[in-house]
Motif scaffolding. Sequence first.
Motif, PDB file in Angstrom:
ATOM      1  N   GLY A  70       0.752  -0.867  -0.115  1.00 26.13           N
ATOM      2  CA  GLY A  70       0.261  -0.321  -0.372  1.00 26.13           C
ATOM      3  C   GLY A  70       1.000   1.623   0.249  1.00 26.13           C
ATOM      4  N   GLU A  71      -0.411   2.468   0.476  1.00 22.35           N
ATOM      5  CA  GLU A  71       0.394   3.596   0.862  1.00 22.35           C
ATOM      6  C   GLU A  71       0.431   4.097   2.252  1.00 22.35           C
ATOM      7  N   GLY A  78       5.861   8.742  -2.508  1.00 19.66           N
ATOM      8  CA  GLY A  78       5.450  10.007  -3.098  1.00 19.66           C
ATOM      9  C   GLY A  78       4.639  10.856  -3.496  1.00 19.66           C
ATOM     10  N   TYR A  79       3.263  10.256  -3.732  1.00 21.26           N
ATOM     11  CA  TYR A  79       1.661  10.645  -4.255  1.00 21.26           C
ATOM     12  C   TYR A  79       1.221  10.662  -2.760  1.00 21.26           C
ATOM     13  N   THR A  80       1.490  11.674  -2.051  1.00 19.67           N
ATOM     14  CA  THR A  80       0.415  12.844  -0.660  1.00 19.67           C
ATOM     15  C   THR A  80       1.131  13.916  -0.866  1.00 19.67           C
ATOM     16  N   ASP A  81      -0.104  14.593  -0.007  1.00 25.66           N
ATOM     17  CA  ASP A  81      -0.085  16.437  -0.218  1.00 25.66           C
ATOM     18  C   ASP A  81       0.672  16.601   1.173  1.00 25.66           C
ATOM     19  N   ILE A  82       1.655  17.706   0.202  1.00 28.22           N
ATOM     20  CA  ILE A  82       2.273  18.533   0.750  1.00 28.22           C
ATOM     21  C   ILE A  82       2.549  18.459   2.450  1.00 28.22           C
ATOM     22  N   GLU A  83       1.132  19.406   2.997  1.00 32.01           N
ATOM     23  CA  GLU A  83       1.177  19.218   4.343  1.00 32.01           C
ATOM     24  C   GLU A  83       1.134  18.083   5.327  1.00 32.01           C
ATOM     25  N   LYS A  84       0.726  16.681   4.978  1.00 36.37           N
ATOM     26  CA  LYS A  84       1.083  15.516   5.640  1.00 36.37           C
ATOM     27  C   LYS A  84       1.984  15.584   5.905  1.00 36.37           C
ATOM     28  N   ASN A  91       3.239  12.550 -12.195  1.00 37.76           N
ATOM     29  CA  ASN A  91       4.837  12.218 -11.375  1.00 37.76           C
ATOM     30  C   ASN A  91       4.680  13.710 -10.703  1.00 37.76           C
ATOM     31  N   GLU A  92       4.174  14.290 -11.127  1.00 37.55           N
ATOM     32  CA  GLU A  92       4.817  16.181 -10.489  1.00 37.55           C
ATOM     33  C   GLU A  92       4.587  16.612  -9.270  1.00 37.55           C
ATOM     34  N   VAL A  93       3.883  15.726  -8.389  1.00 34.67           N
ATOM     35  CA  VAL A  93       3.548  15.616  -6.620  1.00 34.67           C
ATOM     36  C   VAL A  93       4.226  14.939  -6.260  1.00 34.67           C
ATOM     37  N   ILE A  94       4.906  13.752  -7.068  1.00 35.11           N
ATOM     38  CA  ILE A  94       5.760  13.230  -6.511  1.00 35.11           C
ATOM     39  C   ILE A  94       7.151  13.175  -6.465  1.00 35.11           C
ATOM     40  N   LEU A  95       7.804  14.104  -7.679  1.00 32.15           N
ATOM     41  CA  LEU A  95       8.746  14.708  -7.747  1.00 32.15           C
ATOM     42  C   LEU A  95       9.548  16.176  -7.123  1.00 32.15           C
ATOM     43  N   ASN A  96       8.171  17.099  -6.495  1.00 33.97           N
ATOM     44  CA  ASN A  96       8.249  17.699  -5.697  1.00 33.97           C
ATOM     45  C   ASN A  96       8.354  17.719  -3.967  1.00 33.97           C
ATOM     46  N   ASN A  97       7.789  16.619  -4.248  1.00 41.39           N
ATOM     47  CA  ASN A  97       8.190  16.096  -2.305  1.00 41.39           C
ATOM     48  C   ASN A  97       8.955  15.663  -2.052  1.00 41.39           C
ATOM     49  N   LEU A  98       9.824  15.302  -3.041  1.00 35.81           N
ATOM     50  CA  LEU A  98      10.988  13.823  -3.310  1.00 35.81           C
ATOM     51  C   LEU A  98      11.881  15.857  -3.125  1.00 35.81           C
TER      52      LEU A  98
END
Length: 316
Positions: free
Chosen positions: A145-146, A174-180, A211-218
């Motif tokens: 899961g995630e 990595g696909y999650t809200d940045i605040e979380k 993958n934009e959210v993922i790469l930004n979170n990384l």
Amino acid sequence: MDRGLKEAQLERSARIFNVQKYNVHDGPGVRTLIFFKGCPLRCKWCSNPEGLRYDHQVMLKRNACINCGACVPVCPKNIHYMDNGEHKVRRDIKCINCKKCEKACLQNAIEIVGEDKKINELVDIVNEDKDFYRMSGGGLTVGGGECTNQAESLISLLESAHIEGVNTAIETCGYTDIEKLKKIREHVDLFLFDIKQMDPVKHKELTGVNNEVILNNLKYLLENGSKVRVRMPILKGVNDSHEEIKAVSDFLEPYRFFKNFDGIDILPYHRYGVGKYDQLDMVYPMEGDFSLSEEDLDNIESWIKEEGINVNLVRH
């Protein structure tokens, strides 16, 4: 269990689908790996299909089932039924996790996947192997899961583990809200962070999301001091080309000398989870074999080393 946390946090539940002890592949040392249920991605090669949905699910091992029908009358939701003498499962009805069918099956052909465990119960499980963590530099890893899908429960578990002096790691797409993510990272000693595909269009084709959210979170984690080890699931003919590996290396190049960037793990494709799709009446999305040869893996490893990035080939 240390009561430094609020009672409400310890009483909070996490929905999990597995606990794996003595794990040595997912973080340093000997680790307890807890799998959280539910995932926002639908990776075509996923080896844990039972972790995709948050719901409780019926897994039916057809090679063990003798079509006796003992499970049919005990299910209060009428999920089980017989069709011309064959046991079948209705997938459009939600399982309520009463486990009556599981208990009625004398062949152990039925398993209800998804168990709600309180945080204090999970920490007690983790604490059973503290000596192993201490000797090996190990600890707790939460995957799925995630796991970030259940952010509040994840934070409570990680914080509880830290109070107990246990090292923490999470496996994440990595696909999650940045605040979380900002709240979660306060309690994580190591992020095992997936890069599956650099091209956003191909990424959506393979996983169901951009993958934009993922790469930004990384980027956020690397630039704000969180220890990160990138993990690359590699499939033959999908994301194993020199161009794809170079794209990942180029993305990570600005962080090459960051102390908190711990390098790359190569995760070769395997088919270990294929049988579970049939047990859930799901079709495995990948047609063909995407395994890599030793030569393929050696090439990928050398390409990453040429970029000056620490790399490790994970062999399960």
